[in-house]
Design a protein around this motif. Structure first.
Motif, PDB file in Angstrom:
ATOM      1  N   ASN A 363       0.841  -1.194   0.000  1.00  0.00           N
ATOM      2  CA  ASN A 363       0.000   0.000   0.000  1.00  0.00           C
ATOM      3  C   ASN A 363       0.880   1.249   0.000  1.00  0.00           C
ATOM      4  O   ASN A 363       1.683   1.448  -0.895  1.00  0.00           O
ATOM      5  N   SER A 364       0.753   2.085   1.029  1.00  0.00           N
ATOM      6  CA  SER A 364       1.519   3.330   1.089  1.00  0.00           C
ATOM      7  C   SER A 364       2.802   3.190   1.903  1.00  0.00           C
ATOM      8  O   SER A 364       3.411   4.175   2.280  1.00  0.00           O
ATOM      9  N   THR A 365       3.222   1.940   2.170  1.00  0.00           N
ATOM     10  CA  THR A 365       4.417   1.698   2.973  1.00  0.00           C
ATOM     11  C   THR A 365       5.502   1.055   2.124  1.00  0.00           C
ATOM     12  O   THR A 365       5.228   0.134   1.346  1.00  0.00           O
ATOM     13  N   VAL A 366       6.738   1.539   2.295  1.00  0.00           N
ATOM     14  CA  VAL A 366       7.894   0.981   1.608  1.00  0.00           C
ATOM     15  C   VAL A 366       8.921   0.596   2.661  1.00  0.00           C
ATOM     16  O   VAL A 366       9.298   1.414   3.500  1.00  0.00           O
ATOM     17  N   ALA A 367       9.365  -0.667   2.637  1.00  0.00           N
ATOM     18  CA  ALA A 367      10.384  -1.152   3.569  1.00  0.00           C
ATOM     19  C   ALA A 367      11.677  -1.386   2.794  1.00  0.00           C
ATOM     20  O   ALA A 367      11.689  -2.088   1.775  1.00  0.00           O
ATOM     21  N   PHE A 368      12.771  -0.785   3.276  1.00  0.00           N
ATOM     22  CA  PHE A 368      14.085  -0.914   2.649  1.00  0.00           C
ATOM     23  C   PHE A 368      14.958  -1.808   3.529  1.00  0.00           C
ATOM     24  O   PHE A 368      15.034  -1.610   4.748  1.00  0.00           O
ATOM     25  N   THR A 369      15.631  -2.785   2.904  1.00  0.00           N
ATOM     26  CA  THR A 369      16.479  -3.694   3.665  1.00  0.00           C
ATOM     27  C   THR A 369      17.889  -3.695   3.085  1.00  0.00           C
ATOM     28  O   THR A 369      18.083  -3.682   1.869  1.00  0.00           O
ATOM     29  N   ASN A 370      18.874  -3.728   3.984  1.00  0.00           N
ATOM     30  CA  ASN A 370      20.276  -3.912   3.627  1.00  0.00           C
ATOM     31  C   ASN A 370      20.897  -4.711   4.764  1.00  0.00           C
ATOM     32  O   ASN A 370      21.461  -4.169   5.702  1.00  0.00           O
ATOM     33  N   LEU A 371      20.729  -6.041   4.680  1.00  0.00           N
ATOM     34  CA  LEU A 371      21.037  -6.917   5.800  1.00  0.00           C
ATOM     35  C   LEU A 371      22.083  -7.955   5.399  1.00  0.00           C
ATOM     36  O   LEU A 371      21.990  -8.563   4.330  1.00  0.00           O
ATOM     37  N   THR A 372      23.047  -8.147   6.265  1.00  0.00           N
ATOM     38  CA  THR A 372      24.018  -9.241   6.147  1.00  0.00           C
ATOM     39  C   THR A 372      23.989  -9.975   7.480  1.00  0.00           C
ATOM     40  O   THR A 372      24.196  -9.365   8.541  1.00  0.00           O
ATOM     41  N   TYR A 373      23.733 -11.278   7.446  1.00  0.00           N
ATOM     42  CA  TYR A 373      23.490 -11.968   8.697  1.00  0.00           C
ATOM     43  C   TYR A 373      23.855 -13.450   8.585  1.00  0.00           C
ATOM     44  O   TYR A 373      23.997 -13.999   7.482  1.00  0.00           O
ATOM     45  N   HIS A 374      24.013 -14.069   9.746  1.00  0.00           N
ATOM     46  CA  HIS A 374      24.287 -15.495   9.843  1.00  0.00           C
ATOM     47  C   HIS A 374      23.075 -16.186  10.434  1.00  0.00           C
ATOM     48  O   HIS A 374      22.541 -15.773  11.462  1.00  0.00           O
ATOM     49  N   PHE A 375      22.647 -17.250   9.746  1.00  0.00           N
ATOM     50  CA  PHE A 375      21.515 -18.051  10.207  1.00  0.00           C
ATOM     51  C   PHE A 375      22.060 -19.397  10.647  1.00  0.00           C
ATOM     52  O   PHE A 375      22.570 -20.170   9.831  1.00  0.00           O
ATOM     53  N   GLY A 376      22.015 -19.643  11.966  1.00  0.00           N
ATOM     54  CA  GLY A 376      22.621 -20.854  12.491  1.00  0.00           C
ATOM     55  C   GLY A 376      21.815 -21.442  13.625  1.00  0.00           C
ATOM     56  O   GLY A 376      20.603 -21.245  13.723  1.00  0.00           O
ATOM     57  N   GLY A 377      22.510 -22.209  14.512  1.00  0.00           N
ATOM     58  CA  GLY A 377      21.836 -22.887  15.601  1.00  0.00           C
ATOM     59  C   GLY A 377      21.461 -24.304  15.223  1.00  0.00           C
ATOM     60  O   GLY A 377      22.037 -24.909  14.300  1.00  0.00           O
ATOM     61  N   ILE A 378      20.492 -24.869  15.929  1.00  0.00           N
ATOM     62  CA  ILE A 378      19.992 -26.199  15.633  1.00  0.00           C
ATOM     63  C   ILE A 378      18.541 -26.107  15.205  1.00  0.00           C
ATOM     64  O   ILE A 378      17.907 -25.059  15.303  1.00  0.00           O
ATOM     65  N   PHE A 379      18.012 -27.216  14.702  1.00  0.00           N
ATOM     66  CA  PHE A 379      16.665 -27.189  14.137  1.00  0.00           C
ATOM     67  C   PHE A 379      15.644 -26.619  15.112  1.00  0.00           C
ATOM     68  O   PHE A 379      14.781 -25.823  14.736  1.00  0.00           O
ATOM     69  N   THR A 380      15.737 -27.022  16.369  1.00  0.00           N
ATOM     70  CA  THR A 380      14.745 -26.599  17.354  1.00  0.00           C
ATOM     71  C   THR A 380      15.055 -25.228  17.947  1.00  0.00           C
ATOM     72  O   THR A 380      14.188 -24.624  18.584  1.00  0.00           O
ATOM     73  N   HIS A 381      16.296 -24.718  17.752  1.00  0.00           N
ATOM     74  CA  HIS A 381      16.681 -23.426  18.317  1.00  0.00           C
ATOM     75  C   HIS A 381      17.492 -22.633  17.291  1.00  0.00           C
ATOM     76  O   HIS A 381      18.691 -22.416  17.470  1.00  0.00           O
ATOM     77  N   PRO A 382      16.863 -22.200  16.200  1.00  0.00           N
ATOM     78  CA  PRO A 382      17.616 -21.411  15.214  1.00  0.00           C
ATOM     79  C   PRO A 382      17.983 -20.032  15.762  1.00  0.00           C
ATOM     80  O   PRO A 382      17.273 -19.479  16.598  1.00  0.00           O
ATOM     81  N   VAL A 383      19.103 -19.483  15.274  1.00  0.00           N
ATOM     82  CA  VAL A 383      19.606 -18.190  15.739  1.00  0.00           C
ATOM     83  C   VAL A 383      20.039 -17.376  14.522  1.00  0.00           C
ATOM     84  O   VAL A 383      20.702 -17.891  13.619  1.00  0.00           O
ATOM     85  N   VAL A 384      19.662 -16.078  14.511  1.00  0.00           N
ATOM     86  CA  VAL A 384      20.097 -15.148  13.464  1.00  0.00           C
ATOM     87  C   VAL A 384      20.971 -14.085  14.111  1.00  0.00           C
ATOM     88  O   VAL A 384      20.582 -13.471  15.115  1.00  0.00           O
ATOM     89  N   TYR A 385      22.148 -13.857  13.523  1.00  0.00           N
ATOM     90  CA  TYR A 385      23.049 -12.806  14.003  1.00  0.00           C
ATOM     91  C   TYR A 385      23.279 -11.816  12.867  1.00  0.00           C
ATOM     92  O   TYR A 385      23.702 -12.187  11.772  1.00  0.00           O
ATOM     93  N   PHE A 386      22.976 -10.522  13.122  1.00  0.00           N
ATOM     94  CA  PHE A 386      23.148  -9.481  12.108  1.00  0.00           C
ATOM     95  C   PHE A 386      24.531  -8.859  12.251  1.00  0.00           C
ATOM     96  O   PHE A 386      24.929  -8.417  13.333  1.00  0.00           O
ATOM     97  N   TYR A 387      25.222  -8.785  11.129  1.00  0.00           N
ATOM     98  CA  TYR A 387      26.555  -8.191  11.133  1.00  0.00           C
ATOM     99  C   TYR A 387      26.453  -6.665  11.137  1.00  0.00           C
ATOM    100  O   TYR A 387      25.430  -6.097  10.707  1.00  0.00           O
ATOM    101  N   PRO A 388      27.493  -5.977  11.625  1.00  0.00           N
ATOM    102  CA  PRO A 388      27.486  -4.508  11.614  1.00  0.00           C
ATOM    103  C   PRO A 388      27.209  -3.963  10.213  1.00  0.00           C
ATOM    104  O   PRO A 388      27.691  -4.491   9.212  1.00  0.00           O
ATOM    105  N   GLY A 389      26.447  -2.893  10.166  1.00  0.00           N
ATOM    106  CA  GLY A 389      26.049  -2.286   8.895  1.00  0.00           C
ATOM    107  C   GLY A 389      24.676  -2.706   8.427  1.00  0.00           C
ATOM    108  O   GLY A 389      24.123  -2.123   7.492  1.00  0.00           O
ATOM    109  N   SER A 390      24.079  -3.707   9.072  1.00  0.00           N
ATOM    110  CA  SER A 390      22.727  -4.140   8.699  1.00  0.00           C
ATOM    111  C   SER A 390      21.714  -3.109   9.171  1.00  0.00           C
ATOM    112  O   SER A 390      21.778  -2.637  10.309  1.00  0.00           O
TER     113      SER A 390
END
Length: 911
Positions: A363-390
């Motif tokens: 609609n009238s909303t625009v979302a801008f993304t500039n993300l660098t991240y690590h997706f890790g952990g285990i199946f039951t406990h996933p973890v996302v870590y965003f690197y500086p600059g995200s």
């Protein structure tokens, strides 16, 4: 020969009897357990009940358990094994322990993959039936959709006739019916599995699955050919009616999903089986979000299994997502290479390095993304870590609002229970209330979910709290500071405070805001301060907001000059949200008040009612401009008014009442003052209807040398007034010179002549005011004076003056003596006129804009001291500047009243 055969038969029967006896003696449950456990895989063993029953046709076993080192995996009750004539196994009840199934022991030694041909050769012609199957220890399965299946009563039937294996399963529960049928048939060196599953649930929900798959004897290889068709009809799903098809031939396959209600595609994904995995080359997916927001995507995926075994899987991924909104098309790309699923010693770890770039439009909303991240952990406990600059940014633009939000995500961690780390947010733009908005929140998040309950683990699908949520902090503590221009007050304001967002509520426990001086068309205000007197808490799930605030300033000055001195406004709010709440408070300004305020804020508008209990009118002293120099001494005042404040301005309607007021001025005083003031303020003007005018009455008004008693009038119209919308005086009545002055109607500004009517006025009092001491005048008169303020030619135009009843006039002795000195003619006239009884007299009066009065009188009468009473007729013209005369007359009275006013003022200071 016959004897030999008979003996042989007898010997065979004896051997059978002895064999059966030996089996029953030596094949005890414990010995069978030992023998069977010898052939089972390590870490597994069986337990048999002691009280089994042998028969010539079979075996009845009350209970059999298959166990691991830690738990019981399978429990069979009342099993009947038949080997005479037919081979069958009937089980009354079987229990499968799901908790044990998820913790099966593993053997890392190399194993030969199972071979279907070999397994098939070992199958006896037989029939296996299980009347009741139960899955136990399923607490870990919280999905609501699975509960009907987990608690259902299952029945299983497997039949092998030497050529084909037939499988059948049924499940029944309240509102659930499931039926499965399938067959496995060997044909030309392959095994074909064909079947269908039908599910019916309450609410006319249906699911149908049809499938065919061809397996190689080596089960480590994927089926070489297959077709799966799945149809569903469920009004509770986002796609209420749909169809999914999966088909493959050799290495090439295709997945298609269709929304049958909208007759539109959802998925169109071609895939290729490779020697070590699966490749998807730009499959397409489609979605319509919120019933009208179209989304389109492209998927590129490459999955590679490990060199030995299935896991870990190596994944390369590229996803392009496109959205279409009011502000155009948006596109976002999610990409990563060499990701891994199923790594680690337990094959349950995730490891992805990902990037997300682009913008999404809704609609009238625009979302801008500039993300660098690590997706890790285990199946039951996933973890996302965003690197500086995200960073994540969002713009929203609609009528009256243009906002920009920026969320830097440096070193933020998203885990099972929420966000961890330093979390910041900045907000810039304009809203219906503020311009140049610049707001920043900065603080630390701990297990914070930001109100997103569908992503994180600690809520089930019914949004019921689980024990783990009570353990999670779910909180973001922050400080807030910023600035903005407050539109309604036309002033910049700075703010700062502290608060937090925890679980389902947002709370401010410190807040202060300060503005500069407020300058509006109708109001001026010293710098305004706003602060919390109690916490402000918003429970957004329960739709409840509450808090206590206080606003104060040194003064508020109204356009006409009145002032509120040191006003303090305490305000409590209670409602649904920051844009919809009720409020109650009171306004105090020095000794004024409290003025009670009740109302509601909704749709960017304030509405409510102001009222104040009866109190001394002296508290309104500050509302009289200082330049007026008016002092309030007595009176009681009360009132109430409804109000609305929105983008159109201020609207008020109510009534103010003053009783028994006494006011002194430098040049006069008013006492016994009563005012009924119906308020109707709208469009920056006071508008009073003629049917309910302002009514003013007073016992006495003294202005300079002039004294008026028992006055009353009605006032209506518009203020500020114009020629088109005048202010109108009506029904004016004043007791003046012991007579009465009436004005039927007078408009400001005037557009036509008004009439001042004097009735039965005492002429002696008129002369006393004019300070004519040389003449004594007794009697009464009526006067009609057409009156027009601002007229170019005359203020009083052709007024008339007529006597009422008998009028007598007499010159003083001093004046007579003075006139006789003029000569013989003057002596005769003075003797004749020094005393007269007037029978008929009238005059014409004109007053020009400079104050010059012209009086033309005609007098008929006689001298009562003369016996003849001969009639006397005089025509008399008199001219005088009335402005100068008034100043002269009023001088002494003004001096006296100014002295009295200063004494009153000093007395008020001394109190």
């Amino acid at each position: 020969m016959r004897k030999r055969c008979l003996w042989a038969l007898i010997i065979l029967l004896l051997l059978i009897v002895v064999s059966v006896g030996l089996v029953r003696v030596f094949a005890t449950p414990k010995r069978v357990e030992q023998l069977a456990n010898h052939f089972l895989a390590p870490h597994y063993h069986i337990e048999l009940a002691d009280d089994w029953q042998w028969k010539a046709t079979g075996l009845t076993l009350p209970e059999l358990k298959l166990k691991t080192d830690q738990c019981t995996l399978i429990n069979l009750n009342d099993a009947q094994l038949t080997w005479w004539n037919t081979h069958s196994l009937d089980i009354e009840k079987a229990s499968l322990n799901y908790g044990c199934l998820t913790h099966l022991p593993s053997d890392n030694a190399e194993k030969t993959p199972p071979n279907l041909t070999a397994l098939w050769a070992t199958l006896p012609i037989s029939d296996v039936k299980v009347k009741h199957v139960q899955l136990t220890n399923t607490d870990a399965l919280k999905q609501a959709a699975l509960q009907p299946f987990l608690s259902a009563d299952w029945a299983l039937d497997a039949n092998y006739n030497g050529n084909q294996l037939a499988l059948e399963a049924q499940a029944n529960n309240d509102g659930l019916e499931l039926h499965h049928q399938s067959t496995v048939t060997p044909r030309d060196g392959i095994f074909q599995w064909t079947g269908n599953t039908d599910i019916k649930q309450s609410g006319d929900k249906t699911y149908d699955l049809h499938f065919t798959a061809n397996f190689e004897p080596d089960l480590s290889q994927l089926p070489q050919q297959g077709n799966v068709l799945f149809n569903w009809n469920n009004s509770e799903l986002t796609v209420t009616k749909g169809e999914a098809k999966v088909s493959w031939q050799g290495a090439d396959g295709q997945l298609n999903v269709q929304d049958l209600t909208a007759n539109s595609p959802l998925l169109d994904v071609p895939f290729v089986f490779t020697k070590d995995g699966l490749d998807i080359s730009w499959g397409k997916f489609y979605w319509t979000f919120d019933s009208y927001q179209p989304i389109k995507g492209f998927l590129g995926l490459s999955i590679h299994r490990a060199a030995e075994g299935l896991l870990p899987l190596s994944i390369d991924m590229n996803v392009i997502l496109q959205t279409f909104g009011e502000m155009g098309k948006g596109e976002i790309v999610i990409s990563g290479k060499n990701g891994e699923i199923g790594g680690g010693d337990d094959n349950n770890e995730l490891d992805f390095e990902l990037k997300t770039r682009g913008d999404l439009r809704y609609n009238s909303t625009v979302a801008f993304t500039n993300l660098t991240y690590h997706f890790g952990g285990i199946f039951t406990h996933p973890v996302v870590y965003f690197y500086p600059g995200s960073v994540f940014k969002m713009d929203n633009e609609q009528e009256g609002t243009k906002l920009h939000v920026r969320l830097p995500l440096d070193d933020i961690i998203i885990g099972r229970y929420g966000l961890e780390g330093r979390l910041q947010a900045t907000l810039n733009g304009i809203t219906p209330q503020f311009e140049n908005l610049n707001l920043k929140l900065d603080g630390n998040a701990h297990e914070f979910i930001a109100g997103i309950k569908t992503v994180f683990d600690f809520r089930d699908e019914e949004h019921k709290l689980q024990s783990v949520e009570k353990q999670a902090t779910n909180r973001w503590d922050w400080i807030i500071n910023g600035s903005a221009n407050w539109k309604s007050l036309n002033t910049p304001v700075k703010m700062e405070g502290k608060g937090f967002w925890e679980a389902d509520h947002i709370e401010l426990n410190q807040l202060s805001a300060h503005s500069k001086e407020v300058k509006m068309k109708e109001v001026k205000m010293a710098p305004l301060s706003l602060e919390l007197k109690d916490r402000l808490r918003w429970d957004y799930e329960e739709e409840h907001i509450r808090g206590l605030l206080q606003a104060k300033t040194d003064w508020i000055e109204l356009a006409y000059g009145g002032r509120f001195v040191s006003p303090v406004f305490g305000l409590g709010i209670d409602g649904k949200s920051i844009s919809n709440f009720n409020f109650a408070g009171d306004l105090k300004a020095g000794s004024l008040g409290p003025l009670d305020v009740l109302g509601v804020y909704q749709n960017s508008a304030l509405s409510g009612e102001i009222s104040w209990k009866e109190q001394s009118a002296k508290v309104f002293q500050s509302l009289f401009p200082q330049k007026w120099n008016w002092l309030i001494h007595e009176g009681r005042i009360k009132g109430q008014s409804k109000f609305v404040i929105n983008t159109n301005g201020v609207k008020m309607g109510g009534e103010l009442n003053l009783k028994g007021g006494k006011i002194t001025m430098p040049d006069g005083e008013v006492y016994g003052l009563n005012i009924r003031f119906p308020m109707n303020y709208e469009n920056e003007a006071l508008q009073v209807a003629s049917g309910k005018p302002i009514h003013i009455s007073t016992k006495n008004i003294r202005y300079g040398a002039l004294s008026v008693a028992n006055g009353e009038l009605d006032l209506f119209g518009r203020y500020p007034n114009t020629m088109k919308n005048p202010l109108i005086l009506k029904n004016v009545k004043l007791s003046l010179f012991d007579g009465e002055l009436t004005v039927p109607q007078l408009t400001f500004p005037q557009s036509k002549m008004a009439t001042l009517s004097f009735t039965n006025i005492d002429l002696a009092q008129v002369l006393a005011l004019a300070q004519y001491n040389q003449v004594t005048l007794a009697g009464r008169a009526n006067a009609t004076l057409p009156f027009w303020l601002g007229h170019k030619e005359c203020l009083i135009c052709n007024g008339t003056l007529e006597q009422v009843g008998n009028v007598s006039i007499k010159l003083t002795d001093e004046m007579v003596k003075g006139l006789k000195k003029g000569g013989w003619t003057e002596n005769i006239l003075v003797d004749l006129l020094k005393e007269m009884e007037l029978k008929n007299s009238h005059a014409a009066v004109t007053l020009d804009p400079k104050g010059q009065m012209t009086l033309r009188a005609s007098i008929s009468g006689f001298n009562p001291t003369k016996r003849t009473h001969n009639p006397i007729t005089l025509n008399y013209t008199h001219q005088e500047n009335m402005f100068e005369l008034w100043n002269m007359i009023d001088y002494g009275s003004q001096f006296e009243q100014n002295l009295q006013y200063k004494l009153y003022k000093q007395l008020d200071k001394d109190k």
